[in-house]
Scaffold this active site. Structure first.
Site, PDB file in Angstrom:
ATOM      1  N   SER A  18       0.851  -1.196   0.000  1.00 25.53           N
ATOM      2  CA  SER A  18       0.000   0.000   0.000  1.00 25.53           C
ATOM      3  C   SER A  18       0.878   1.234   0.000  1.00 25.53           C
ATOM      4  O   SER A  18       1.620   1.483   0.962  1.00 25.53           O
ATOM      5  CB  SER A  18      -0.890   0.015   1.243  1.00 25.53           C
ATOM      6  N   HIS A  43      -1.330  -1.181  -4.239  1.00 26.85           N
ATOM      7  CA  HIS A  43      -2.589  -0.819  -3.571  1.00 26.85           C
ATOM      8  C   HIS A  43      -2.603   0.691  -3.315  1.00 26.85           C
ATOM      9  O   HIS A  43      -1.689   1.234  -2.691  1.00 26.85           O
ATOM     10  CB  HIS A  43      -2.676  -1.598  -2.255  1.00 26.85           C
ATOM     11  N   ASP A  45      -4.808   3.805  -1.731  1.00 30.75           N
ATOM     12  CA  ASP A  45      -5.885   4.142  -0.804  1.00 30.75           C
ATOM     13  C   ASP A  45      -6.395   5.551  -1.086  1.00 30.75           C
ATOM     14  O   ASP A  45      -5.731   6.536  -0.744  1.00 30.75           O
ATOM     15  CB  ASP A  45      -5.371   4.077   0.634  1.00 30.75           C
ATOM     16  N   MET A  47      -8.897   8.388  -0.135  1.00 32.64           N
ATOM     17  CA  MET A  47      -9.722   8.796   1.023  1.00 32.64           C
ATOM     18  C   MET A  47     -10.260  10.199   0.784  1.00 32.64           C
ATOM     19  O   MET A  47      -9.524  11.079   0.331  1.00 32.64           O
ATOM     20  CB  MET A  47      -8.876   8.800   2.292  1.00 32.64           C
ATOM     21  N   HIS A  76      -8.376   1.204  -3.683  1.00 35.17           N
ATOM     22  CA  HIS A  76      -9.282   1.031  -2.546  1.00 35.17           C
ATOM     23  C   HIS A  76      -9.974   2.364  -2.303  1.00 35.17           C
ATOM     24  O   HIS A  76      -9.361   3.314  -1.825  1.00 35.17           O
ATOM     25  CB  HIS A  76      -8.442   0.591  -1.334  1.00 35.17           C
ATOM     26  N   MET A  78     -12.043   4.592  -0.365  1.00 32.90           N
ATOM     27  CA  MET A  78     -12.670   4.954   0.918  1.00 32.90           C
ATOM     28  C   MET A  78     -13.344   6.297   0.709  1.00 32.90           C
ATOM     29  O   MET A  78     -12.908   7.348   1.203  1.00 32.90           O
ATOM     30  CB  MET A  78     -11.603   4.989   2.010  1.00 32.90           C
ATOM     31  N   MET A 147     -11.498  -5.527   5.997  1.00 37.89           N
ATOM     32  CA  MET A 147     -10.615  -4.570   6.685  1.00 37.89           C
ATOM     33  C   MET A 147     -10.235  -5.145   8.046  1.00 37.89           C
ATOM     34  O   MET A 147     -11.106  -5.534   8.835  1.00 37.89           O
ATOM     35  CB  MET A 147     -11.312  -3.225   6.875  1.00 37.89           C
ATOM     36  N   GLY A 154      -2.740   4.289   8.007  1.00 36.95           N
ATOM     37  CA  GLY A 154      -1.806   3.178   8.076  1.00 36.95           C
ATOM     38  C   GLY A 154      -1.257   3.056   9.489  1.00 36.95           C
ATOM     39  O   GLY A 154      -1.505   3.906  10.359  1.00 36.95           O
ATOM     40  N   GLY A 155      -0.511   1.987   9.715  1.00 35.50           N
ATOM     41  CA  GLY A 155       0.233   1.838  10.965  1.00 35.50           C
ATOM     42  C   GLY A 155      -0.585   1.418  12.171  1.00 35.50           C
ATOM     43  O   GLY A 155      -0.091   1.501  13.299  1.00 35.50           O
ATOM     44  N   ASP A 185      -6.560  -6.157   4.747  1.00 31.00           N
ATOM     45  CA  ASP A 185      -5.913  -4.841   4.658  1.00 31.00           C
ATOM     46  C   ASP A 185      -5.896  -4.212   6.046  1.00 31.00           C
ATOM     47  O   ASP A 185      -6.945  -3.922   6.617  1.00 31.00           O
ATOM     48  CB  ASP A 185      -6.709  -3.973   3.671  1.00 31.00           C
ATOM     49  N   GLY A 187      -2.549  -3.585   9.220  1.00 36.54           N
ATOM     50  CA  GLY A 187      -1.742  -4.242  10.241  1.00 36.54           C
ATOM     51  C   GLY A 187      -1.101  -5.527   9.783  1.00 36.54           C
ATOM     52  O   GLY A 187      -0.775  -6.387  10.609  1.00 36.54           O
ATOM     53  N   GLY A 207       1.210  -1.916   4.160  1.00 37.25           N
ATOM     54  CA  GLY A 207       1.725  -0.556   3.988  1.00 37.25           C
ATOM     55  C   GLY A 207       2.982  -0.328   4.789  1.00 37.25           C
ATOM     56  O   GLY A 207       4.100  -0.414   4.279  1.00 37.25           O
TER      57      GLY A 207
HETATM   58  C1  DX5 Z   1      -6.113   1.871   5.761  1.00 37.79           C
HETATM   59  C2  DX5 Z   1      -5.719   1.475   4.379  1.00 37.79           C
HETATM   60  C3  DX5 Z   1      -4.603   0.525   4.298  1.00 37.79           C
HETATM   61  C4  DX5 Z   1      -3.297   1.017   4.861  1.00 37.79           C
HETATM   62  C5  DX5 Z   1      -2.653  -0.174   5.502  1.00 37.79           C
HETATM   63  O1  DX5 Z   1      -7.283   2.610   5.696  1.00 37.79           O
HETATM   64  O2  DX5 Z   1      -6.816   0.899   3.701  1.00 37.79           O
HETATM   65  O3  DX5 Z   1      -4.399   0.079   2.962  1.00 37.79           O
HETATM   66  O4  DX5 Z   1      -2.419   1.568   3.934  1.00 37.79           O
HETATM   67  O5  DX5 Z   1      -1.553   0.254   6.194  1.00 37.79           O
HETATM   68  P1  DX5 Z   1      -0.791  -0.680   7.229  1.00 37.79           P
HETATM   69  O6  DX5 Z   1      -0.284  -1.856   6.478  1.00 37.79           O
HETATM   70  O7  DX5 Z   1       0.290   0.214   7.739  1.00 37.79           O
HETATM   71  O8  DX5 Z   1      -1.781  -1.064   8.291  1.00 37.79           O
HETATM   72 ZN    ZN Z   2      -6.397  -0.015   1.704  1.00 40.72          ZN
END
Ligand code: DX5
Ligand code: ZN
Length: 239
Positions: A18, A43, A45, A47, A76, A78, A147, A154-155, A185, A187, A207
């Site tokens: 990601s 990937h 994201d 938003m 993705h 969102m 999810m 992320g993170g 997707d 963690g 990510g």
């Molecule tokens: C969160 C995103 C993920 C994100 C994952 O809303 O959809 O794709 O980048 O990041 P990690 O792998 O750090 O959880």
């Molecule tokens: Zn995502």
């Protein structure tokens, strides 16, 4: 782990770094590094600061790195009512568009709008959304996304309780012999990747464990794939 277990594992797995966790100042280089390290999908994201509180990037940014990799661009969304921006998204040359079931008033017609443009389609559920909200659409999908964190950032830490949804979807996909990929997707690291695949996932979005500052994408991809191999799980060939 016996070799018969290794041979018997039924699924090839794909990895989807990601780019939300990449250095946006060097986005094309980060995409190239993930490509070179064997990423199956990239990937993205998107938003909108409405469906989720955060704002990331839009179709123009995705389009700008298309020249960096010909792999599957997994977008993705969102985004509340993605139909409102359909033409923009289609112009980004994404290959696979995943919508949220919670974000669309009319899920079937939204899926159909992307399909009509010859795109692959996915459907996602947030952690609080029951798996039953996704099940009826499975035959219409190329990908189902569970999810494993609250979407938006992320993170965050992986939510193990989501694995039950993965198991239910895997059973449904196999029972109907559907050609649907099952993605997780949020963690995902070496440990949670293995747990997710054993529960039935076959596409892993990662990510921050791939684009960690001070580490190379190649080393991080190697660590993830080594953990999968050690658990007897093979990766799909890169297309
Ligand atoms: C969160 C995103 C993920 C994100 C994952 O809303 O959809 O794709 O980048 O990041 P990690 O792998 O750090 O959880
Ligand atoms: Zn995502």
């Amino acid at each position: 782990m016996t070799s018969s277990r290794l041979d018997a594992f039924p699924r090839h797995v794909r990895i989807a770094p990601s780019v939300l966790a990449a250095d946006f100042g060097h986005l094309a280089d980060n995409v190239k590094a993930a490509h070179a390290a064997g990423a199956h999908y990239l990937h993205f994201d998107v938003m909108d600061a409405h469906f989720v509180p955060n704002l990331s990037f839009g179709p123009a940014v995705i389009q700008s790195v298309r020249q960096a990799s010909a792999r599957v661009f997994d977008v993705h969304l969102m985004v509340t009512e993605p139909m409102r921006h359909l033409e923009l998204f289609l112009g980004s040359e994404g290959d696979l568009f995943t919508l949220h079931v919670e974000a669309c008033a009319d899920v079937p017609s939204t899926l159909q709008a992307f399909r009509a443009a010859k795109k692959r389609v996915g459907l996602a559920i947030k952690p609080d959304t029951p798996v039953e909200a996704l099940l009826p659409y499975l035959p219409d999908l190329d990908l189902a996304l569970v999810m494993t964190v609250e979407p938006g950032w992320g993170g965050q830490a992986f939510m193990p309780a989501m694995l039950e949804k993965v198991r239910v979807l895997r059973q449904a996909i196999d029972r109907e012999d559907l050609n649907v990929r099952l993605q997780v997707d949020g963690g995902i690291n070496a440990e949670t990747a293995v747990a997710s695949v054993l529960a039935g996932a076959d596409v892993l979005v990662a990510g921050s464990s791939i684009f960690a500052p001070g580490q190379t994408v190649a080393d991080n991809m190697d660590r993830l794939t080594a953990a999968l191999h050690q658990a007897g799980i093979s990766l799909a060939p890169v297309e």
